[in-house]
Design an enzyme around this catalytic site. Structure first.
Site, PDB file in Angstrom:
ATOM      1  N   HIS A  96       0.843  -1.200   0.035  1.00  0.00           N
ATOM      2  CA  HIS A  96       0.039   0.129   0.058  1.00  0.00           C
ATOM      3  C   HIS A  96       0.883   1.217   0.023  1.00  0.00           C
ATOM      4  O   HIS A  96       0.496   2.284   0.180  1.00  0.00           O
ATOM      5  CB  HIS A  96      -0.984   0.046   1.115  1.00  0.00           C
ATOM      6  CG  HIS A  96      -1.851  -1.162   1.208  1.00  0.00           C
ATOM      7  ND1 HIS A  96      -1.408  -2.219   1.979  1.00  0.00           N
ATOM      8  CD2 HIS A  96      -2.895  -1.684   0.645  1.00  0.00           C
ATOM      9  CE1 HIS A  96      -2.377  -3.334   1.907  1.00  0.00           C
ATOM     10  NE2 HIS A  96      -3.123  -2.949   0.983  1.00  0.00           N
ATOM     11  N   GLY A  97       2.032   1.127  -0.274  1.00  0.00           N
ATOM     12  CA  GLY A  97       2.917   2.338  -0.555  1.00  0.00           C
ATOM     13  C   GLY A  97       3.268   2.837   0.835  1.00  0.00           C
ATOM     14  O   GLY A  97       3.290   4.225   0.636  1.00  0.00           O
TER      15      GLY A  97
END
Lengths: 185, 277, 422
Positions: free
Chosen positions: A150-151
């Site tokens: 999810h970065g």
């Protein structure tokens, strides 16, 4: 039967009943104690077994890890990142102001010896394993680790700088049992 | 029904009973001639309050390491278990480090060896059962982790139900001890590997493993054959039943508690039933 | 004396609220509580029904937690059991309770059955109660046999091989059935896996059967040592609670003390030493013996050594073994005597004890290698087993003159009923 006798007889019945009730309560209490004690093995068997506990701590020899290199060891079934940091990385980590951090921890609090960073390699967002261990990995915007799920971006001290993760990468309990050997757990 | 018929039936039944009795007794007499009685010992760990003699078991551990381990594995015992014999954490680390343990694969995908750690299990002398058999004339030496339990009854399971052995089973420890002491000059008509009077059939593949002075005890105990056999048996009995002491300790408490509760229940039962005639 | 058969009532609002919607309290009251009228003269042999229930609960509870730590794979099963013994917290205790619990279950159930045989508990109107009981026994035997395979020791493996091979005795399709049972060409991983699944399932089948057994029991109530039906409930019966609850609990206490002696001080007394050796498909132990509770049936199986009128000995043995249990279901109709209790049946009483002895003898034979005289003993014992049930019981029922029955169970022991005078 005279009144007196009747009272006597009644008293006797009451006495009998009291004794009976006392016995019932004693026996019930003792039984309940027994059942309670007997329940414990059935619960305790779910706790970690001796062989599992024996693996609760892991010793790692740091000497083969060169500066700028990372290794991943397994501790309690989870990956632990151990990085031999370069001076540049240490400087970068130490000069960050706490105000810029979501989860405020100084680098000194995170690394017992500045050149060795030891942390659990599990993203604090939803449990993925961040990239950044090998030289070719993407390391994120802050030169540390990057979680591709999810970065989330972590800096060279493993602190969350950008992305959804709430906390810094967890530091496991560890100690240096001599200069180059640490015991995790 | 008339009495003649009655007595006939009774006599028929009696006849069957008698014949059974005859059959019952005769074969067990016959069997007794074949089997060898094991000498019984009072072990440190027998009885209600028995515990393993730590010093003896530690010497037995030395015997295992120096002699038995050459051929016999001890798969179920990890170095960490040795704390049960009274060794300290430091000693256990030292023992473990003496062994090379296979581990891997590493980052490069290769298997490697490293010094043992307390959580590791005793390595087997052979890489697999076939290798063990091939190195020992086709018979793999048995694993010793459970040997005293696996040989209860003296290695002959038919003894189990013999009326001659009402206790049900001879301790495996008695058998093991007797076996280690049981190497003798074979009788003249003997054919087989090695003669041992306590091994079922008499012919055992294992040559006599220990004799006087087979080991030099680090605690200075005189290493007679009997002493060595006793020590290694104690060690292996511990290896087979490491829970034995905890089991007996808990058992006494549980039985005392249950006996007390049962007595209470009996009194209560008498009380409640006192109005029933 | 408390009155039996009282109606359930409560002053608690909560209990009444629940009771109105789900009458669980009156159900318990009427089945195990004061609402269940029970003959007042039951002796201690009547404790063994509740003890069987105790054993079932012990087995299910310990079994569930053992399953949390067991691995049903041929490479890991043996070691996972040893891990339970060595590493799992209290694992040795749970496993030894389960191991010895099997023996406990069979001991109390066998005594329960022999109690029924002595006091004629199988007779009208309790035939179905008896038959359900036999189904419970069969389910127990299947569960016990399958469970014994799980530790994957030598006796597990070879016991499984021998017993599943029994089905090859079935004509024409026998071999296919055995392959089907094994899920392969020998007892192997698929066999172990399905056995684990069934070992977890069957106890719940047993619980279902027990429920029906107890239901059927409550329709006509317990038989009693005189075998005479309760005529006047007011005088002859007492409420189950507290009289029989406390008596049953006392029995439970005594049983648990004895059971604990085995669990803590002789945990392997009923076990086989060979089962502490990991299964080896290439080496058969010298003597394959089943657990003690199967020994009489094992003796019956081995009693047939020659083919008879074209039927192979193997098939005869298998048929006799299963038949020896199934014919028990016919007892209510084979026994023609109207008198239930052996107390008043002088001839039957003696043959009953011979039958008990015969079963013990078969057990002895089953535990020994089939050599010499033991073979003959097994054959005589087997023949007698069937003769007793199929021939002697019906004949005694017809020809025996029973002693006069007491007028009611209320007649105290020692008081001879007036008709008994000669």
């Amino acid at each position: 039967m005279s009144d007196e006798e009747a009272v006597e007889a009644k008293k006797k019945v009451v006495d009998e009943d009291t004794r009976r009730d006392f016995l019932i309560w004693t026996t019930s209490a003792v039984s309940a104690f027994g059942v309670g004690m007997a329940a414990w093995p059935f619960i305790d068997q779910m706790n970690p077994a001796a062989d599992t506990l024996a693996l609760a701590s892991t010793e790692v020899d740091l000497s083969p890890i060169e500066e700028g290199q990372s290794i991943t060891v397994v501790w309690r079934g989870k990956p632990v990142f151990i990085r031999h940091r370069t001076t540049a990385e240490i400087d970068e980590a130490q000069k960050v102001s706490l105000d810029d951090l979501r989860h405020k921890e100084s680098d000194e609090d995170r690394a017992q010896k500045p050149e060795w960073l030891v942390m659990v390699g599990v993203c604090t967002h939803l449990g993925c394993i961040p990239l950044g261990q090998s030289g070719t990995d993407e390391k994120g915007e802050f030169g540390g680790w990057f979680c591709p799920c999810h970065g989330s971006h972590y800096d060279t001290s493993g602190r969350i700088r950008k992305g959804p993760a709430p906390d810094n990468l967890l530091i496991p309990p560890y100690e240096f049992i001599d200069d180059m050997v640490i015991k995790i757990g | 029904m008339n009495t003649a018929k009655k007595s006939f039936l009774l006599r028929a039944a009696l006849a069957i009973l008698m014949s059974c009795y005859v059959f019952f007794v005769v074969p067990s007499e016959g069997q007794a001639a074949k089997s060898v009685t094991l000498p019984k010992r009072e072990w440190s760990f027998s009885g209600l309050f028995g515990t393993f003699d730590r010093a003896s078991a530690q010497r037995g551990f030395q015997v295992y390491r120096e002699i038995c381990a050459g051929c016999h594995s001890l798969d179920l015992i990890a170095f960490r278990n040795l704390s049960g014999l009274g060794y300290t954490e430091g000693q256990i680390k030292e023992f473990a480090a003496e062994y090379e343990i296979e581990d891997g694969p590493n980052e490069e995908g290769e298997f490697f060896t490293r010094p043992g750690r307390p959580a590791d299990y005793f390595p087997s002398p052979y890489s697999n059962k076939k290798a063990a058999a091939a190195a020992n004339n086709g018979k793999a030496p048995p694993d010793l982790s459970l040997i005293t339990k696996a040989r209860a009854g003296g290695g002959d399971s038919s003894i189990r139900y013999s009326l001659k052995n009402p206790g049900g089973y001879a301790l495996g420890a008695d058998y093991l001890f007797a076996l280690l002491m049981g190497y003798e000059e074979p009788p003249e008509d003997f054919e087989g590997d090695n003669y041992n009077r306590y091994f079922p059939g008499g012919s055992i593949a294992m040559a006599q493993p220990i004799e006087d002075e087979s080991v030099e005890y680090s605690d200075g105990t005189e290493a007679s054959l009997q002493q060595i056999a006793l020590d290694v048996t104690t060690f292996l009995a511990w290896a087979a039943e490491p829970e034995l002491e905890a089991r007996k300790r808990l058992g006494i408490k549980v039985i005392l508690f249950l006996a007390f509760l049962t007595a209470l229940l009996y009194v209560l039962k008498r009380k409640i039933w006192s109005d029933i005639h | 004396m408390a009155k039996s058969g009282t109606k359930f009532q409560s002053n608690s609002k909560i209990i009444n609220w629940i009771e109105y919607r789900l009458p669980i309290f009156s159900f318990l009251h009427n089945s195990l509580g004061a609402g269940y009228a029970t003959p007042k003269n039951l002796n201690y042999w009547w404790n063994f029904g509740s003890l069987a229930g105790l054993a079932l609960i012990i087995m299910v509870v310990t079994g569930i937690v053992l399953a949390m730590n067991y691995t049903p794979h041929v490479d890991h099963a043996f070691n996972s059991v040893e891990r339970i013994m060595r590493d799992v917290n209290f694992g040795w205790l749970l496993r030894y309770i389960h191991m010895n619990g099997g023996s406990l279950f069979f001991i109390v159930v066998y005594i329960h059955i022999f109690r029924g045989l002595y006091f004629g508990s199988y007779k009208n109107p309790r035939e179905l109660l008896w038959i359900i009981g036999i189904l419970i026994l069969l389910a127990m035997m299947a569960t016990a046999f399958i469970g014994y395979v799980l530790p994957w020791g030598q006796m597990s493996y070879w016991g499984a091989t021998v017993i599943t091979s029994l089905f090859s005795a079935i004509p024409v399709i026998g071999d296919d059935i055995v392959t089907l049972l094994w899920g392969g060409f020998t007892v192997d991983n698929p066999t172990l896996n399905r056995f684990f699944s069934l070992h977890y399932l069957l106890p719940f089948v047993i619980i279902g059967l027990v429920f029906m057994h107890v239901w059927a029991l409550h329709i006509h109530g317990s038989n009693n040592p005189t075998g005479v039906e309760v005529k006047s409930p007011k005088e002859e019966s007492i409420p189950f609670h507290p009289y029989y609850t406390v008596k049953d609990f006392f029995g439970v206490g005594v049983t648990l003390v004895i059971f604990s002696v085995f669990v803590f001080f002789a945990p392997n007394y009923f076990g086989e030493a060979d089962n502490y050796i990991m299964a080896d498909p290439l080496a058969t132990p010298a003597h394959i013996v089943p657990e003690w509770y199967f020994l009489p049936f094992y003796a019956i199986l081995r009693a047939f050594t020659v083919d008879f009128i074209g039927i192979p000995a193997k098939l005869l043995g298998v048929a006799a073994m299963f038949g020896s249990i199934l014919i028990l279901a016919l007892l209510p109709w084979l026994d023609r005597s109207k008198v239930r209790s052996a107390k008043y049946r002088p001839i039957y009483k003696q043959f009953y004890w011979i039958f008990v002895f015969d079963c013990l003898l078969l057990g002895y034979v089953g535990g020994h290698p089939p050599e010499g005289l033991l073979v003959t003993m097994g054959q005589i014992g087997t023949a007698y087993y069937f003769i007793h049930i199929l021939v002697l019981v019906p004949l005694i029922g017809i020809f025996e003159t029973p002693e006069p029955l007491p007028d009611s169970i209320a007649v105290k022991a020692g008081d001879k009923p007036s008709t008994a005078e000669q």
